[in-house]
Design a protein around this motif. Sequence first.
Motif: not given
Length: 288
Positions: A205-233
């Motif tokens: 299997k392929n495991i991806v350590f997603v760090a802060d790209l997708i912090p939690t399950v709740g962040h999976i939908p595309l527009p759910y981007v954390i406010g800490y991102d320096t370049r949200p677009l």
Amino acid sequence: MTIYPVETGNFKLDGGAMFGVVPKSIWNRTNPADSNNMIDIAARSLLIQDGNRLILIDSGMGNKQSEKFFSYYYRWGDHTLDNSLKELGFHRDDVTDVFMTHLHFDHCGGSIQWNNDRTGYEPAFKNARFWTNQAHWEWATNPNAREKASFLKENLLPMQESGQLHFVKRNDTPFLEKSELGFGILFVDGHTEKQMLPHIKYKGKNIVFVADLIPTVGHIPLPYVIGYDTRPLLTLDEKAKFLDNTVESNSLLFFEHDAYNQLCTLKHTEKGVRLDELFSFNEIFKPQ
């Protein structure tokens, strides 16, 4: 190769900051907030035992900061990096490599500790090489005003002063680069400059350590981007490509910051890429 999830400690962050423009009435369903609007966050690492190497991916906050500093993050639970390593039969001195997805304090703070007389700092892993990349190192050691509070000099400079700092070499591969540590790395720039996401082949299997790209399950939908991102677009573009690739490759996402979920798969739906199934690490990869 054997891989272990390692819990380094739990804390809390402001839910609004963690979900950016997404209204609380929506994100509170998946990541319920307390009376202070704080949501539960994990600092979960991966430990890879491969031959004579023991590689730790991220090291959590550590414990050297002041009580005032930690009071902002409402630490909770009993997990510590040392106890988690001990439960697996390891010690800090066994670690040969510490790979840091990026150098924000909650990802690398555990790499550096006080010295014995608390007059200065020293590496918490005396036999390890510390891995980042040169572009991110330069970004972190000359921080912009937005990220300055996350790049703490006491977490960074001792790595260099000890001679244990190493840079991952880059090539021209557009998506996934093979690193010196034996796994692939995806470089993404929306959250911070040259964040590195490990892709690890393990037991078919392929495991991806997603760090802060997708912090939690709740962040999976595309527009759910954390406010800490320096370049949200830019995060939106990177995330869209990443989500599609994850479904097509049938990869498992390993969550660093989800306090209650370790792994998941994704699927295409009419609303876009969404959660498919949730798993604990031991459900997929039963311990021997």
